[in-house]
Motif scaffolding. Structure first.
Motif, PDB file in Angstrom:
ATOM      1  N   HIS A 179      38.133  39.625  38.518  1.00  0.00           N
ATOM      2  CA  HIS A 179      38.186  39.217  37.107  1.00  0.00           C
ATOM      3  C   HIS A 179      36.744  39.069  36.637  1.00  0.00           C
ATOM      4  O   HIS A 179      35.835  38.903  37.446  1.00  0.00           O
ATOM      5  N   TYR A 217      43.411  38.752  29.754  1.00  0.00           N
ATOM      6  CA  TYR A 217      42.141  38.116  29.354  1.00  0.00           C
ATOM      7  C   TYR A 217      40.969  39.052  29.612  1.00  0.00           C
ATOM      8  O   TYR A 217      40.085  39.217  28.777  1.00  0.00           O
ATOM      9  N   CYS A 218      40.982  39.675  30.815  1.00  0.00           N
ATOM     10  CA  CYS A 218      39.880  40.581  31.156  1.00  0.00           C
ATOM     11  C   CYS A 218      39.877  41.805  30.246  1.00  0.00           C
ATOM     12  O   CYS A 218      38.827  42.326  29.895  1.00  0.00           O
TER      13      CYS A 218
HETATM   14 ZN   LIG Z   1      40.980  38.262  34.181  1.00  0.00          ZN
END
Ligand SMILES: [Zn+2]
Length: 230
Positions: A179, A217-218
């Motif tokens: 991540h 999110y990434c």
């Molecule tokens: Zn992430």
């Protein structure tokens, strides 16, 4: 069960028996369980983590990552030579750790290489900060992980100027994948499990823990990093 299926089963049984009689169980062990007798060879040349042997084989040091992309931030050309300084011209003992996998960083088998005095070069590079730890599912991974953590703590080699390194990704020793450091998922990783990836491009798998399809999110963070959208 129809006759066709029965014939297939009989054929498989015969093929398996023939394989066993022909010593096929060694092939099975070698490729399925990665069991192979350690052997000795002389090192012709070692660059980054790739070692050329006098039998013509190329192998890669298990658990070792040395950046070779010259565009990488703060690329250090001396790193390329670290394995060679110790290995070139020496007769070494080679133990298979893992067969190369399709999709792996490069196509060589992962090995542990030890010198005649017993020094394991994989460990030596990590504990002296001469290479980064490379995550992979191989035997002895935890030890390699600890050796890097120790070098980091003692500010050896590459860790002497840690502020010059750029932290690009964060992973865990329990899963393969990364991540971005600013991702909320990365913050959930326990400090003792955390793997930090400095100065390397995202050629490792992306976010595998709980997000087989990718981390939302990434994905958002990546939009702010145009160099990662190639
Ligand atoms: Zn992430």
């Amino acid at each position: 069960m129809n006759i066709f299926k029965r014939l297939i089963i009989i054929f498989i049984c015969f093929a398996f028996a023939a394989l066993l009689l022909k010593g096929g169980h060694f092939v099975f062990k070698k490729y399925v369980f990665d069991i192979e007798k350690p052997y000795y060879a002389k090192v012709i040349d070692a660059r980054w983590s790739v070692v050329l042997l006098n039998n013509g084989e190329k192998v890669s040091l298990a658990g070792i990552f040395i950046p070779w992309d010259k565009d990488m931030i703060n690329y250090n050309p001396e790193l390329e030579k670290n394995a060679g300084k110790i290995l070139n011209g020496k007769t070494v003992k080679i133990e298979l750790v893992e067969r190369h996998r399709s999709g792996a960083y490069h196509k060589y088998d992962l090995v542990r290489i030890c010198l005649e005095d017993g020094t394991c070069v994989n460990d030596y590079l990590l504990e002296n900060g001469l290479a980064f730890f490379s995550h992979g599912y191989y035997r002895g991974k935890d030890r390699a992980f600890e050796l890097e953590a120790k070098a980091k703590k003692e500010k050896k080699g590459i860790w002497a100027n840690k502020d010059k390194l750029t932290l690009l990704y964060v992973g865990s020793k329990h899963w393969e994948g990364v991540h971005y450091p600013e991702c909320p998922e990365a913050k959930k990783i326990k400090p003792e499990d955390r793997i930090e990836y400095y100065n390397r491009l995202p050629k490792v798998h992306w976010y595998r823990d709980g997000y087989p399809e990718g981390c939302p999110y990434c994905d958002e963070i990546r939009k702010t990093k145009p160099e990662h959208l190639r």
